[in-house]
Scaffold this motif. Structure first.
Motif, PDB file in Angstrom:
ATOM      1  N   LEU A 234      58.207  67.155  90.198  1.00 16.13           N
ATOM      2  CA  LEU A 234      57.017  67.005  89.351  1.00 16.13           C
ATOM      3  C   LEU A 234      56.071  68.187  89.534  1.00 16.13           C
ATOM      4  CD1 LEU A 234      56.170  63.186  89.677  1.00 16.13           C
ATOM      5  CD2 LEU A 234      57.356  64.378  87.836  1.00 16.13           C
ATOM      6  N   ARG A 235      55.883  68.611  90.792  1.00 17.57           N
ATOM      7  CA  ARG A 235      55.002  69.760  91.048  1.00 17.57           C
ATOM      8  C   ARG A 235      55.502  71.002  90.319  1.00 17.57           C
ATOM      9  NH1 ARG A 235      55.681  68.017  96.609  1.00 17.57           N
ATOM     10  NH2 ARG A 235      54.113  66.391  96.941  1.00 17.57           N
ATOM     11  N   MET A 236      56.834  71.094  90.158  1.00 16.76           N
ATOM     12  CA  MET A 236      57.402  72.261  89.481  1.00 16.76           C
ATOM     13  C   MET A 236      57.454  72.089  87.965  1.00 16.76           C
ATOM     14  SD  MET A 236      60.621  72.717  92.050  1.00 16.76           S
ATOM     15  CE  MET A 236      61.421  73.987  91.066  1.00 16.76           C
ATOM     16  N   GLY A 237      56.969  70.922  87.478  1.00 13.01           N
ATOM     17  CA  GLY A 237      56.994  70.688  86.035  1.00 13.01           C
ATOM     18  C   GLY A 237      58.372  70.324  85.513  1.00 13.01           C
ATOM     19  N   ARG A 238      59.259  69.884  86.421  1.00 11.29           N
ATOM     20  CA  ARG A 238      60.593  69.477  85.979  1.00 11.29           C
ATOM     21  C   ARG A 238      60.656  67.960  85.804  1.00 11.29           C
ATOM     22  NH1 ARG A 238      64.394  73.768  87.243  1.00 11.29           N
ATOM     23  NH2 ARG A 238      65.921  72.456  86.183  1.00 11.29           N
ATOM     24  N   GLN A 239      61.595  67.509  84.975  1.00  8.42           N
ATOM     25  CA  GLN A 239      61.782  66.076  84.780  1.00  8.42           C
ATOM     26  C   GLN A 239      62.785  65.514  85.790  1.00  8.42           C
ATOM     27  OE1 GLN A 239      62.778  66.973  80.551  1.00  8.42           O
ATOM     28  NE2 GLN A 239      61.716  65.050  80.124  1.00  8.42           N
ATOM     29  N   VAL A 240      62.699  64.186  86.009  1.00 12.45           N
ATOM     30  CA  VAL A 240      63.586  63.518  86.959  1.00 12.45           C
ATOM     31  C   VAL A 240      64.188  62.288  86.299  1.00 12.45           C
ATOM     32  CG1 VAL A 240      63.735  62.346  89.199  1.00 12.45           C
ATOM     33  CG2 VAL A 240      62.145  64.272  88.904  1.00 12.45           C
ATOM     34  N   LEU A 241      65.455  62.058  86.581  1.00 10.68           N
ATOM     35  CA  LEU A 241      66.127  60.833  86.126  1.00 10.68           C
ATOM     36  C   LEU A 241      66.572  60.037  87.344  1.00 10.68           C
ATOM     37  CD1 LEU A 241      67.595  58.956  84.094  1.00 10.68           C
ATOM     38  CD2 LEU A 241      69.515  60.552  84.161  1.00 10.68           C
ATOM     39  N   VAL A 242      66.149  58.769  87.418  1.00  5.87           N
ATOM     40  CA  VAL A 242      66.621  57.869  88.469  1.00  5.87           C
ATOM     41  C   VAL A 242      67.467  56.794  87.806  1.00  5.87           C
ATOM     42  CG1 VAL A 242      65.987  56.282  90.327  1.00  5.87           C
ATOM     43  CG2 VAL A 242      64.538  58.274  89.837  1.00  5.87           C
ATOM     44  N   LEU A 243      68.747  56.742  88.142  1.00  7.96           N
ATOM     45  CA  LEU A 243      69.631  55.717  87.593  1.00  7.96           C
ATOM     46  C   LEU A 243      69.700  54.547  88.556  1.00  7.96           C
ATOM     47  CD1 LEU A 243      72.673  57.826  86.293  1.00  7.96           C
ATOM     48  CD2 LEU A 243      70.888  56.745  84.924  1.00  7.96           C
ATOM     49  N   LEU A 244      69.494  53.351  88.031  1.00  5.18           N
ATOM     50  CA  LEU A 244      69.537  52.135  88.847  1.00  5.18           C
ATOM     51  C   LEU A 244      70.467  51.120  88.194  1.00  5.18           C
ATOM     52  CD1 LEU A 244      65.763  51.347  89.525  1.00  5.18           C
ATOM     53  CD2 LEU A 244      67.407  52.165  91.178  1.00  5.18           C
ATOM     54  N   PRO A 245      71.143  50.302  88.985  1.00  6.51           N
ATOM     55  CA  PRO A 245      71.893  49.201  88.377  1.00  6.51           C
ATOM     56  C   PRO A 245      70.949  48.035  88.069  1.00  6.51           C
ATOM     57  CG  PRO A 245      72.261  49.227  90.738  1.00  6.51           C
ATOM     58  CD  PRO A 245      71.307  50.352  90.431  1.00  6.51           C
ATOM     59  N   GLU A 246      71.417  47.084  87.280  1.00  6.95           N
ATOM     60  CA  GLU A 246      70.677  45.833  87.055  1.00  6.95           C
ATOM     61  C   GLU A 246      69.204  46.075  86.760  1.00  6.95           C
ATOM     62  OE1 GLU A 246      72.469  43.237  87.014  1.00  6.95           O
ATOM     63  OE2 GLU A 246      74.184  43.690  88.302  1.00  6.95           O
ATOM     64  N   ILE A 247      68.956  46.666  85.630  1.00  7.16           N
ATOM     65  CA  ILE A 247      67.613  47.124  85.311  1.00  7.16           C
ATOM     66  C   ILE A 247      66.592  45.989  85.258  1.00  7.16           C
ATOM     67  CG2 ILE A 247      67.820  47.019  82.802  1.00  7.16           C
ATOM     68  CD1 ILE A 247      66.393  49.962  84.824  1.00  7.16           C
ATOM     69  N   ALA A 248      67.057  44.770  85.024  1.00  3.21           N
ATOM     70  CA  ALA A 248      66.112  43.655  84.937  1.00  3.21           C
ATOM     71  C   ALA A 248      65.410  43.424  86.263  1.00  3.21           C
ATOM     72  CB  ALA A 248      66.843  42.387  84.507  1.00  3.21           C
ATOM     73  N   LEU A 249      66.003  43.878  87.344  1.00  2.00           N
ATOM     74  CA  LEU A 249      65.441  43.546  88.648  1.00  2.00           C
ATOM     75  C   LEU A 249      64.750  44.726  89.313  1.00  2.00           C
ATOM     76  CD1 LEU A 249      67.796  40.979  90.280  1.00  2.00           C
ATOM     77  CD2 LEU A 249      65.404  40.799  89.653  1.00  2.00           C
ATOM     78  N   THR A 250      64.128  45.584  88.543  1.00  2.00           N
ATOM     79  CA  THR A 250      63.505  46.750  89.152  1.00  2.00           C
ATOM     80  C   THR A 250      62.017  46.551  89.389  1.00  2.00           C
ATOM     81  OG1 THR A 250      63.148  47.668  86.994  1.00  2.00           O
ATOM     82  CG2 THR A 250      65.134  48.363  88.153  1.00  2.00           C
ATOM     83  N   GLU A 251      61.521  45.326  89.212  1.00  2.00           N
ATOM     84  CA  GLU A 251      60.095  45.066  89.387  1.00  2.00           C
ATOM     85  C   GLU A 251      59.591  45.612  90.728  1.00  2.00           C
ATOM     86  OE1 GLU A 251      56.976  44.127  87.296  1.00  2.00           O
ATOM     87  OE2 GLU A 251      59.047  44.073  86.589  1.00  2.00           O
TER      88      GLU A 251
END
Ligand SMILES: [Zn+2]
Ligand SMILES: [Zn+2]
Length: 721
Positions: A234-251
């Protein structure tokens, strides 16, 4: 360019050439409107030399109709699309479609009208209106979406608009997201976390391809560790992708993210509203979406300046897509990092054997977090041999496990019982005539769900009310539930420990982020004593008062004997065991089994991960299984049994003779019928040196089938049904 070659999003068509009209500036990767007969189809301008086609003379070319007002797909993404189509033997069009996964986003900037409650009252209150107003408290969405939320017709809501109870709000579809701030929170990391995160952050600054395996025990703080390189990107102005399983449970994950970065990340998953989807897609493509947290389909989004991918719980089999393009998001993510030149972190407490092998051979750099955060100890693990300690008749929990729960109850602590089976019972049969309830569309038993009083198929979704009498012989009160599901275990706990407050946690009860958040709050508040759950509860949760985990049937996953059964059982049990004793109080795990001597169970009980992995490695090496050899499966299906059999036979009869490649079948697939289609399977097992994809393409490309036949190719399959 005055002529271009386009990849059109229609798998049945090859590449098509078009004339570029005067005054239109077209670049590679641009998404364009292509005329096709009387219609217009979406196309992507592609490098002609990479997309062999027939050269149509210039005078016969039709002109492009226009450009979609979105950024061109970058060259590295086009290479990723090519690689994925090639590796998984899929059409380029079907892979490209995953990158253009929001129809609305292609249309350019727009605004829509949403509605929200004004606080006013209608002149005449009806029960429907009252229910709708209660349901819509705090909501803002289109009329159609609100109707879905409130469970009323759009007409009812239009009536409320006329009465001034709902008011229109003009919303910019592309309004920017709140800014994630890399230095929002003070970060406290242990020394081992700090060392690991420094390695990752340096790699982010280097902005070169660097694959890492973050191997950390459960509770070691992997998330906080990889948040630091996220901040660096983020400090470098780049984007990040975080892949997670079971998206319903990411609370839980979203909460931690917000505490660290001051706002929630941009979400991407299949149940987003179409407006949310287009907003996210456009923000990704413009570069303004800083951190995207998503399910596997987020992998093909057209990021403008991606600088890091994290695949969390990287061992999870849900990263493998089982229909359409059958890709493994974990493996394709590594290729994306390779093509675009940035680091990727695969995080897990129980890495896939394939990933460990990559680390061992020096391709991935392995970074370890060997101890739990904050001095918490790993739980003690013990087995209960069910052949010695038999549960009472008609019950499933050994007395020692029930005593363990009772002890926790007395101390005000919590217990978790794990059984990877939804519903009440996996099979219902008639005591009188022996009839078994089977799905009309699949080779599978119907599962009884007592909460909803229905029999359901977990493969196709077929449902029927629970019958009062046998369908076959008509005898009343003769149906018997066979075997336990989580609902039955919950009943047993309630019967044997009447004071316990029991909650069943499955995809049936935690079917939305809101429900999941309520569940987490209830456990945190101590309102639940015993959780009975499926694999949904094996990861991500952190409950300090949870000190006992009981595995109801550790042998369940070993049945069926597919290639990864041992590994999957190890991962599931180790993950669920990892929920115990994450706070100051020590945890205990009791594993019920009929085979305490099985190598998986013995390794779990001894806490000896290395022993398990080395035994598993030897087994795979002997079998020529991944990562030492390669598998591919070919599933031939049709709604007509004879047609499916005949098509499979023709494929089998034309099998090529290739050295170091064995082709088995065709034979009826283990799930011989699925969703109304009859299925036959061929399995290929080859040495790594064999160009498996070329063999498949040459072989199957020569055979034509009737229109009702589908041939699905699964390279590196996870499912063997
Ligand atoms: Zn009967
Ligand atoms: Zn079914």
């Amino acid at each position: 360019m005055n002529r271009v070659r386009c990849l059109v999003l229609n798998a049945a068509l090859g590449p098509l050439d078009y004339k570029v009209p005067d005054g239109m500036a077209v670049e590679l990767g641009q998404v364009v409107e292509c005329p096709l007969g009387p219609r217009t189809v979406i196309g992507i301008v592609w490098e002609a030399e990479r997309l062999p086609g027939t050269d149509v003379p210039a005078e016969k070319l039709r002109a492009l109709r226009g450009l979609y007002p979105i950024p061109a797909l970058p060259a590295p993404l086009r290479r990723l699309i090519e690689w994925t189509a090639d590796y998984y033997v899929a059409s380029l069009a079907s892979v490209a479609r995953m990158a253009l996964s929001s129809g609305g986003a292609l249309k350019g900037p727009a605004s829509i009208t949403e509605y929200r409650l004004t606080g006013g009252m209608p002149e005449r209150m009806t029960p429907q209106r009252l229910a709708a107003m209660e349901a819509l408290e705090g909501e803002q969405a289109t009329i159609r979406e609100l109707a879905g939320i409130a469970g009323v017709s759009e007409g009812v809501l239009r009536g409320l608009v006329n009465q001034g109870v709902l008011e229109p709000v003009e919303v910019d579809c592309d309004r920017p997201y709140d800014e994630a701030r890399p230095d929002y929170a003070q970060v406290e990391l242990s020394e081992q976390q700090r060392e690991a995160s420094d390695i990752f952050s340096t790699a982010v600054r280097n902005a070169k391809f660097a694959p890492f395996l973050l191997d950390g025990v459960t509770g070691s703080g992997k998330t906080e560790t990889y948040f630091e390189p996220v901040a660096e990107a983020l400090r470098m102005g780049r984007q990040v992708l975080v892949l997670l399983p079971e998206i319903a449970l990411t609370e839980n994950f979203l909460h931690r993210f917000e505490e660290r970065f001051g706002t929630k990340p941009v979400l991407w998953h299949s149940s987003l509203k179409s407006t949310e989807r287009r907003r996210a897609w456009r923000a990704v493509a413009s570069g303004s979406a800083q951190v995207v947290v998503g399910a596997r389909s987020a992998l093909f989004l057209p990021f403008a300046k991606l600088g890091l991918i994290v695949v969390d719980e990287a061992h999870e089999t849900s990263f493998k897509q089982e229909d359409g393009v059958r890709y493994n998001a974990r493996d394709v993510a590594v290729m994306r990092a390779h093509f675009e030149g940035f680091p990727i972190i695969l995080a897990s407490a129980t890495p896939a054997l394939e990933s460990l092998q990559m680390a061992e051979s020096g391709i991935y750099e392995k970074v370890d977090l060997p101890s739990r955060f904050g001095g918490a100890q790993l739980p003690t693990i013990d087995t209960i041999d069910l052949t010695q300690e038999k549960p009472p008749h008609g019950m499933w929990l050994a007395q020692r496990l029930v005593d363990g729960i009772a002890e926790r109850l007395e101390r005000g602590e919590q217990s978790l019982l794990f059984l990877n089976r939804r519903g009440y019972a996996p099979l219902t049969l008639c005591r009188n005539c022996g009839f078994r309830y089977q799905c009309p569309n699949c080779s599978a038993w119907l599962v009884e769900h007592r909460f909803t009083r229905r029999l359901a198929c977990h493969h196709c979704g077929h449902e029927a009310p629970s019958p009062a009498q046998c369908k076959e012989c008509g005898e009343p009160d003769c149906l018997v539930a066979c075997g336990p599901g989580v609902e039955r275990i919950a009943d047993e706990v309630a019967e044997r420990l009447p004071d316990a407050r029991v909650f069943v946690a499955t995809s049936d009860t935690l079917n939305s982020p809101g429900r999941a958040a309520e569940f987490i709050a209830a456990v945190d508040a101590g309102e639940i004593d015993v959780i009975v759950g499926t694999q949904l509860v094996t990861k991500g949760f952190h409950f300090p008062e949870l000190t006992l985990v009981g595995v109801v049937d550790a042998d369940l996953g070993l049945e069926g004997g597919d290639l990864r059964a041992g590994e999957r059982t190890y991962q599931q049990v180790a993950q669920v065991a990892g929920r115990a004793g994450r706070g100051a109080k020590p945890g205990e795990v009791l594993i019920q089994t009929r085979h305490p001597e099985a190598s998986v169970i013995a390794a779990l009980a001894a806490g000896d991960r290395d022993a398990f992995y080395s035994a598993e490695t030897e087994m795979r090496r002997d079998a020529g299984a991944p990562p030492f050899g390669r598998w591919a499966s070919i599933i031939v299906s049709s709604e007509d049994e004879a047609e499916a059999r005949e098509a499979a036979r023709r494929i089998g009869d034309t099998r090529p003779d290739v050295a170091d490649c064995m082709i088995l079948g065709p034979a009826p697939a283990p799930m011989a019928q699925l969703r109304g289609r009859y299925r036959y399977r061929l399995l290929m097992n080859a040495r790594r040196s064999v160009q498996l994809q070329d063999v498949i393409r040459r072989w199957l490309g020569r055979i034509d089938h009737p229109p009702g036949v589908r041939v699905a190719i699964d390279v590196d399959p996870y499912s063997f049904v």
